[in-house]
Write a protein that holds these residues in place. Structure first.
Motif, PDB file in Angstrom:
ATOM      1  N   SER A 195      40.788  22.675  64.094  1.00 60.96           N
ATOM      2  CA  SER A 195      40.111  21.930  63.032  1.00 60.96           C
ATOM      3  C   SER A 195      40.341  22.913  61.869  1.00 60.96           C
ATOM      4  CB  SER A 195      38.669  21.900  63.269  1.00 60.96           C
ATOM      5  OG  SER A 195      38.490  21.041  64.572  1.00 60.96           O
ATOM      6  N   PRO A 196      40.050  22.601  60.805  1.00 62.35           N
ATOM      7  CA  PRO A 196      40.069  23.156  59.407  1.00 62.35           C
ATOM      8  C   PRO A 196      39.251  24.908  59.600  1.00 62.35           C
ATOM      9  CG  PRO A 196      39.970  21.119  58.962  1.00 62.35           C
ATOM     10  CD  PRO A 196      39.649  21.166  60.190  1.00 62.35           C
ATOM     11  N   ASN A 197      39.567  25.731  59.132  1.00 62.69           N
ATOM     12  CA  ASN A 197      38.539  27.122  59.099  1.00 62.69           C
ATOM     13  C   ASN A 197      37.625  26.810  58.010  1.00 62.69           C
ATOM     14  OD1 ASN A 197      40.435  27.877  61.053  1.00 62.69           O
ATOM     15  ND2 ASN A 197      41.616  29.079  59.530  1.00 62.69           N
ATOM     16  N   HIS A 198      36.462  27.326  58.226  1.00 59.91           N
ATOM     17  CA  HIS A 198      35.266  27.643  57.144  1.00 59.91           C
ATOM     18  C   HIS A 198      35.149  28.970  56.825  1.00 59.91           C
ATOM     19  CE1 HIS A 198      33.425  23.464  57.052  1.00 59.91           C
ATOM     20  NE2 HIS A 198      34.160  23.511  58.342  1.00 59.91           N
ATOM     21  N   LYS A 199      34.910  29.185  55.537  1.00 56.37           N
ATOM     22  CA  LYS A 199      34.464  30.653  54.914  1.00 56.37           C
ATOM     23  C   LYS A 199      33.463  30.390  54.106  1.00 56.37           C
ATOM     24  CE  LYS A 199      39.243  32.763  55.104  1.00 56.37           C
ATOM     25  NZ  LYS A 199      40.020  33.378  54.051  1.00 56.37           N
ATOM     26  N   TYR A 200      32.261  31.393  54.299  1.00 61.04           N
ATOM     27  CA  TYR A 200      31.117  31.107  53.651  1.00 61.04           C
ATOM     28  C   TYR A 200      30.885  32.434  52.499  1.00 61.04           C
ATOM     29  CZ  TYR A 200      30.496  27.790  57.136  1.00 61.04           C
ATOM     30  OH  TYR A 200      30.732  26.738  58.033  1.00 61.04           O
ATOM     31  N   VAL A 201      30.247  32.259  51.533  1.00 58.63           N
ATOM     32  CA  VAL A 201      29.884  33.099  50.612  1.00 58.63           C
ATOM     33  C   VAL A 201      28.462  32.882  50.450  1.00 58.63           C
ATOM     34  CG1 VAL A 201      30.052  34.055  48.427  1.00 58.63           C
ATOM     35  CG2 VAL A 201      32.080  33.413  49.525  1.00 58.63           C
ATOM     36  N   TYR A 202      27.517  34.017  50.229  1.00 56.61           N
ATOM     37  CA  TYR A 202      26.114  34.100  50.143  1.00 56.61           C
ATOM     38  C   TYR A 202      25.554  35.051  48.965  1.00 56.61           C
ATOM     39  CZ  TYR A 202      26.566  32.739  54.981  1.00 56.61           C
ATOM     40  OH  TYR A 202      26.837  32.005  56.164  1.00 56.61           O
ATOM     41  N   ASP A 203      24.520  34.787  48.556  1.00 60.12           N
ATOM     42  CA  ASP A 203      24.102  35.598  47.468  1.00 60.12           C
ATOM     43  C   ASP A 203      23.161  36.952  48.313  1.00 60.12           C
ATOM     44  OD1 ASP A 203      21.525  34.537  48.315  1.00 60.12           O
ATOM     45  OD2 ASP A 203      21.232  33.578  46.837  1.00 60.12           O
ATOM     46  N   SER A 204      22.581  37.851  47.527  1.00 60.80           N
ATOM     47  CA  SER A 204      21.977  38.827  47.947  1.00 60.80           C
ATOM     48  C   SER A 204      20.626  38.768  48.009  1.00 60.80           C
ATOM     49  CB  SER A 204      22.288  40.125  47.038  1.00 60.80           C
ATOM     50  OG  SER A 204      21.927  39.935  45.770  1.00 60.80           O
ATOM     51  N   LYS A 205      19.885  37.460  47.546  1.00 62.42           N
ATOM     52  CA  LYS A 205      18.493  37.285  47.554  1.00 62.42           C
ATOM     53  C   LYS A 205      17.971  36.651  49.119  1.00 62.42           C
ATOM     54  CE  LYS A 205      18.739  37.589  43.068  1.00 62.42           C
ATOM     55  NZ  LYS A 205      18.012  38.764  42.605  1.00 62.42           N
ATOM     56  N   ASN A 206      16.720  36.387  48.904  1.00 63.04           N
ATOM     57  CA  ASN A 206      15.778  36.141  50.289  1.00 63.04           C
ATOM     58  C   ASN A 206      16.184  34.779  50.535  1.00 63.04           C
ATOM     59  OD1 ASN A 206      14.866  38.813  50.500  1.00 63.04           O
ATOM     60  ND2 ASN A 206      13.663  38.591  48.954  1.00 63.04           N
ATOM     61  N   ASN A 207      16.216  34.482  51.842  1.00 63.67           N
ATOM     62  CA  ASN A 207      16.465  33.211  52.592  1.00 63.67           C
ATOM     63  C   ASN A 207      15.258  32.962  53.554  1.00 63.67           C
ATOM     64  OD1 ASN A 207      17.049  31.141  54.632  1.00 63.67           O
ATOM     65  ND2 ASN A 207      18.915  30.887  53.317  1.00 63.67           N
ATOM     66  N   ALA A 208      14.620  31.723  53.767  1.00 58.88           N
ATOM     67  CA  ALA A 208      13.470  31.680  54.521  1.00 58.88           C
ATOM     68  C   ALA A 208      13.752  31.764  55.857  1.00 58.88           C
ATOM     69  CB  ALA A 208      12.751  30.281  54.373  1.00 58.88           C
TER      70      ALA A 208
END
Length: 244
Positions: A166-179
């Motif tokens: 399957s196609p690969n996935h790459k993720y980018v996140y911010d530096s803020k808070n998540n619930a």
């Protein structure tokens, strides 16, 4: 229904350090109660219920989003997707090893009147990655191997998932808070079913293969928690407003 936690992530995995106008709540205990989604189909209100910091259900006003969670102790063992009439359309089951880590994930869903199954078996590697063996089949047996995957992490978040079939996935996140850090057991299942879901920070983009197919932008309160977000997935935009 395959992307079980992508939906939950887009709707629920943000919170503010203030509940309505009550500034007495700790940012480690406030939980999201309602989201108003605005998209091409109009507005939808999604409500969240908890037992302490255990998520019980996520249900919208039309019961098209109709998710119900089951715990055993401190871990999530089952997630059911129900139709508006209350019948179960999909069941996700989670099992854990003696070390408390997720061992297997099983999704059984009804498609065109028939049940189909998808299973993932996890191996935890010394370098911090997770190897995944994928299986497919009917609701009773998942004997057909669907390939393998490797899940990589960065700062506690899923950063990349590479697949053989399957196609690969790459993720980018911010530096803020998540619930998600306030939802008991969610961090243990944030990488199942081929999708990564932010736990500590908010997802900014998801690249599938060579295509950036989802981007997210946020406004934050003074304590660094999102108040609104815009989800742009393949050109379709959804705006979310959060209430606590």
């Amino acid at each position: 229904m395959k992307k079980i936690l992508c939906l939950f992530g887009a709707l629920a995995l943000v919170l503010t350090s203030c509940s309505s106008n009550d500034s007495s709540n700790s940012s480690d205990s406030v939980l999201l109660k309602k989201v108003i989604l605005t998209g091409t189909g109009g507005k939808t209100t999604v409500n969240y219920t908890y037992d302490g910091n255990k998520i019980v259900s996520v249900i919208d006003d039309a019961k098209e989003i109709n998710m119900h969670y089951t715990y055993a102790g401190d871990v999530i063992t089952k997630l059911e997707f129900k139709l508006p009439d209350g019948s179960v359309e999909q069941t996700n089951t989670f099992t854990y090893g003696a070390d408390g880590k997720l061992a297997t994930f099983l999704r059984v869903e009804l498609e065109n009147g028939k049940l189909s199954g998808h299973k993932e078996v996890y191996t935890y590697n010394a370098d911090g990655t997770i190897s995944v063996q994928l299986y497919g089949g009917d609701d009773k047996t998942q004997t057909d191997k669907g390939g393998t995957a490797i899940i990589k992490f960065l700062d506690g978040e899923v950063s990349e998932i590479t697949y053989t079939n399957s196609p690969n996935h790459k993720y980018v996140y911010d530096s803020k808070n998540n619930a998600a850090k306030n939802i008991l057991g969610f961090n243990k299942i944030a990488f199942v079913d081929g999708e990564g879901t932010g736990v500590f920070h908010n997802e900014v983009s998801d690249t599938s293969g060579t295509t950036v197919w989802s981007t997210y932008s946020y406004t934050y309160n003074a304590d660094g928690y999102p108040q609104t977000s815009v989800d742009n997935t393949e050109g379709l935009k959804t705006t979310s407003e959060y209430f606590y």
